[in-house]
Design a protein around this motif. Structure first.
Motif, PDB file in Angstrom:
ATOM      1  N   UNK A 114       0.862  -1.189   0.000  1.00 27.19           N
ATOM      2  CA  UNK A 114       0.000   0.000   0.000  1.00 27.19           C
ATOM      3  C   UNK A 114       0.893   1.232   0.000  1.00 27.19           C
ATOM      4  N   UNK A 115       0.616   2.176  -0.904  1.00 34.48           N
ATOM      5  CA  UNK A 115       1.323   3.452  -0.941  1.00 34.48           C
ATOM      6  C   UNK A 115       0.410   4.588  -0.535  1.00 34.48           C
ATOM      7  N   UNK A 116       0.938   5.533   0.238  1.00 38.77           N
ATOM      8  CA  UNK A 116       0.139   6.647   0.749  1.00 38.77           C
ATOM      9  C   UNK A 116       0.504   7.937   0.034  1.00 38.77           C
ATOM     10  N   UNK A 117      -0.321   8.944   0.257  1.00 34.62           N
ATOM     11  CA  UNK A 117      -0.097  10.248  -0.373  1.00 34.62           C
ATOM     12  C   UNK A 117       1.011  11.039   0.292  1.00 34.62           C
ATOM     13  N   UNK A 165       3.244   6.849  -6.609  1.00 32.43           N
ATOM     14  CA  UNK A 165       2.517   6.745  -7.871  1.00 32.43           C
ATOM     15  C   UNK A 165       2.294   5.300  -8.303  1.00 32.43           C
ATOM     16  N   UNK A 166       3.267   4.432  -8.056  1.00 36.82           N
ATOM     17  CA  UNK A 166       3.182   3.070  -8.585  1.00 36.82           C
ATOM     18  C   UNK A 166       3.902   2.114  -7.659  1.00 36.82           C
ATOM     19  N   UNK A 167       3.376   0.881  -7.585  1.00 37.66           N
ATOM     20  CA  UNK A 167       3.972  -0.197  -6.809  1.00 37.66           C
ATOM     21  C   UNK A 167       4.015  -1.448  -7.673  1.00 37.66           C
ATOM     22  N   UNK A 174       8.917   0.771  -5.759  1.00 36.06           N
ATOM     23  CA  UNK A 174       7.978   1.862  -5.488  1.00 36.06           C
ATOM     24  C   UNK A 174       8.501   3.129  -6.143  1.00 36.06           C
ATOM     25  N   UNK A 175       7.574   3.938  -6.648  1.00 32.58           N
ATOM     26  CA  UNK A 175       7.955   5.146  -7.384  1.00 32.58           C
ATOM     27  C   UNK A 175       7.051   6.300  -6.989  1.00 32.58           C
ATOM     28  N   UNK A 204      11.627   9.885  -7.290  1.00 29.04           N
ATOM     29  CA  UNK A 204      12.579   8.785  -7.297  1.00 29.04           C
ATOM     30  C   UNK A 204      11.856   7.460  -7.448  1.00 29.04           C
ATOM     31  N   UNK A 205      12.632   6.420  -7.745  1.00 24.31           N
ATOM     32  CA  UNK A 205      12.172   5.032  -7.766  1.00 24.31           C
ATOM     33  C   UNK A 205      13.052   4.257  -6.796  1.00 24.31           C
ATOM     34  N   UNK A 206      12.423   3.562  -5.860  1.00 25.09           N
ATOM     35  CA  UNK A 206      13.158   2.770  -4.886  1.00 25.09           C
ATOM     36  C   UNK A 206      12.916   1.293  -5.149  1.00 25.09           C
ATOM     37  N   UNK A 207      14.008   0.516  -5.049  1.00 24.42           N
ATOM     38  CA  UNK A 207      13.929  -0.934  -5.214  1.00 24.42           C
ATOM     39  C   UNK A 207      14.482  -1.583  -3.957  1.00 24.42           C
ATOM     40  N   UNK A 208      13.673  -2.399  -3.320  1.00 21.05           N
ATOM     41  CA  UNK A 208      14.104  -3.086  -2.108  1.00 21.05           C
ATOM     42  C   UNK A 208      14.382  -4.530  -2.480  1.00 21.05           C
ATOM     43  N   UNK A 209      15.565  -4.961  -2.239  1.00 21.73           N
ATOM     44  CA  UNK A 209      15.930  -6.317  -2.595  1.00 21.73           C
ATOM     45  C   UNK A 209      16.820  -6.905  -1.512  1.00 21.73           C
TER      46      UNK A 209
END
Length: 630
Positions: free
Chosen positions: A246-249, A276-278, A289-290, A294-299
């Motif tokens: 879930x992404x919040x504002x 904006x996007x998951x 997540x973006x 920025x765009x974040x990548x959790x790995x």
């Protein structure tokens, strides 16, 4: 395109290199392609993989062959074939695309949700059908088992459009005022919608009933955080049967297990921008997540794996391409603002072909900019050259042995503090202690004492001469103690215990030091007393040699000398009582006595200025008239 490898992470930069402005003519682009070596060596992985202005959404077909992108301006959709690495087709639309989805395995069935409430269906040949929903839509999801499209938007209802029957079904009534996003679980087909109140409502499409509500607004806020507005749900995505993101504002991403009401993980983008996007990457267990920045990548692992299947040949090109820093966008053009144009005197070029409007300024040819800059400030290069030479000289000076510079004020005190600091630093080095304490010279609180002349120590003052023996002895004792401690550290021997009743040499030396500074203070007091006697003696001799000359004053014409008459009158007034004197003053109008409302007396009087016989208009000194008689 650029391929780089950092920490075993392979990065494919499809937009690497110097990009060309859109407003350049085709002729100019061809000239640059012939002249610029970087443009000639550029590898364009997918031909025309761009949008004229902005791309709003992008999706990949389930077979992995086609990439579809929607953007503006003008509103359009473009389809790229990864097998051919080129643009397959482009279709223009009537309005901007809010969201779109691919219903088939390839590009043959598409659904577009437009900003004007229209829902447009496309087949392989083009536009197929167009309908309209009652409210403005924000997102939609497709339920494959029932062929239903679920639309959410600026309403509490969730509209359902059945593609098999070709009609709208009964809507789902949520408890929210508005719904922003929605998604359907790919395993058990649970429908979830994110509301503007920060909640997620889950529905079972088989019975069309709500099965649960999840409050994400409170879980997204950290302890002690300032709440400016209620976080709303801006992005939603399922992964597997039990995981949901879930992404919040407000820029937080929450990872949930559907069996728990609290999030497993909360990540913050720290930009306070809506997510904006998951998305999920199942092979490498990535969460992507973006937001707008920025765009974040959790790995879990650092490597991102090999190149995609449709461009696996990139691995072979990696060894041939050199890693180089990314060039600045529009290297051949200089961005200038309106203020820059005014400083350069080029405001008259606004509207001409030499300036191209872009955002809050203009693009101009960099050669023209440098030419005008050199004309506006012809000494700019000389100043730049002098600054560079000065920097080189300063860098070379840092390699030399540092020279201690004494300040302009209190040089003796600064030199003394430097010597003490060197001794303490040497002792700390021998003791192998940590960081030494800062000296007075390096402390900003005392820098005024070595800069302002008002703080100059007067060595001839009485206070300094009386305190200097004490301060000097204390400093000598401190230096002696430091030398003794240094000797003890160097010898690494402990002091032997002395027998009782026998005073140590240190105590004896301290007594001798005390006697010494007492004698010095007495000697300074005697010298100060003798100097005072000498000054008084010299002053008396100077007074004897001074001859007093009488001073004469001339009385102005028409005035009388009444000093003796006034003195006789004053003597008579002094012999009379206070009551008589007050009565006489009341008759003359000089004073006035009145009763107040509270029963007390109030006396007011006026001072008279009596002229004397010195010739001046008024005399304020009673001795002036006597000087005139001498």
């Amino acid at each position: 395109m650029q391929i780089s490898s950092v920490n075993d992470v392979k990065i494919y930069n499809l937009s690497h290199g110097k990009s060309l402005p859109e407003w350049l003519s085709d002729r100019k682009k061809r000239q640059l392609q012939k002249q610029d070596v970087d443009i000639q060596r550029r590898i364009e992985l997918i031909q025309d993989f761009e949008m004229p202005t902005v791309c709003t959404s992008i999706k990949v077909s389930r077979d992995g062959q086609f990439i579809l992108a929607a953007g503006t301006y003008k509103p359009r959709v473009r389809c790229y074939d990864t097998y051919q690495l080129s643009l397959k087709f482009e279709r223009c639309l009537d309005s901007d695309v809010v969201a779109f989805d691919i219903l088939s395995d390839d590009y043959s069935k598409l659904v577009f949700l437009h900003a004007d409430r229209y829902v447009e269906f496309h087949s392989q040949h083009g536009n197929y059908y167009k309908t309209r929903i009652p409210k403005f839509g924000r997102d939609f999801s497709y339920h494959y088992p029932s062929c239903d499209l679920y639309f959410v938007g600026s309403t509490s209802q969730v509209f359902r459009l059945n593609l098999e029957q070709g009609r709208f079904l009964n809507s789902l009534q949520t408890d929210a005022v508005e719904n922003n996003v929605c998604d359907i679980n790919p395993v058990h087909h649970l429908f979830a919608t994110g509301t503007s109140e920060g909640r997620v409502e889950c529905w079972d499409p088989r019975v069309r009933n709500r099965v649960g509500t999840l409050d994400c607004a409170l879980s997204s806020l950290a302890e002690g955080a300032e709440v400016q507005s209620l976080p709303s749900i801006s992005a939603l995505k399922f992964n597997g049967s039990l995981t949901m993101a879930v992404g919040t504002s407000t820029g937080q991403v929450l990872l949930y297990d559907l069996r728990a009401s609290q999030p497993l993980l909360v990540r913050d983008h720290n930009y306070n921008l809506p997510i904006k996007s998951l998305n999920f990457h199942d092979q490498l267990d990535l969460v992507v997540s973006a937001d707008a920045k920025i765009i974040k990548m959790w790995n879990k692992d650092t490597a991102l794996g090999p190149a995609p299947r449709w461009c696996s040949f990139l691995d072979n090109l990696t060894e041939e391409l050199e890693e180089s820093p990314e060039s600045t966008v529009y290297d051949d053009y200089k961005f200038v603002t309106r203020k820059d144009l005014e400083n350069l005197g080029l405001s008259h070029l606004v509207g001409s072909s030499l300036l191209r409007a872009y955002m809050h300024g203009y693009f101009m040819d960099v050669r023209l900019y440098h030419k005008v800059k050199s004309m506006a400030n012809p000494f700019a290069y000389e100043e730049y050259r002098k600054d560079k030479i000065r920097q080189k000289i300063e860098e070379s000076r840092t390699q030399r042995v540092p020279v201690k510079k004494l300040p302009k004020v209190n040089k003796e005190l600064a030199l003394k503090l430097m010597e003490q600091g060197d001794d303490e630093a040497a002792l700390n080095t021998r003791k192998k202690k940590g960081k030494a304490l800062p000296s007075v010279l390096g402390d900003d609180r005392f820098k005024v004492m070595f800069e302002n002349p008002d703080y100059q120590v007067d060595e001839q003052s009485i206070e300094f001469r009386l305190l200097n023996p004490i301060v000097s002895k204390v400093g000598e004792k401190k230096q002696k103690k430091l030398r003794l401690m240094a000797q003890q550290v160097a010898a690494s021997k402990k002091e032997a215990e002395e027998p009782e009743g026998q005073a140590s040499s240190e105590e004896e030396s301290s007594d001798d030091d005390d006697k010494g500074w007492v004698e010095e203070v007495r000697e300074q007091r005697r010298l100060i007393w003798e100097e005072g006697q000498d000054r008084r003696r010299q002053k008396k001799e100077g007074d004897r040699n001074t001859v007093l000359q009488p001073q004469y004053y001339q009385i102005k014409a028409g005035q009388e000398f009444r000093s003796f008459n006034d003195m006789a009158r004053k003597q008579r007034l002094q012999k009379t009582s206070l009551e008589d004197r007050l009565k006489s003053e009341e008759h003359s109008g000089t004073s006035n006595v009145a009763d107040t409302a509270v029963g007390s007396k109030q006396l007011t009087f006026t001072l008279k200025k009596v002229p004397c016989g010195c010739g001046a208009e008024y005399c304020h000194s009673p001795r002036t008239s006597l000087r005139g008689l001498m």
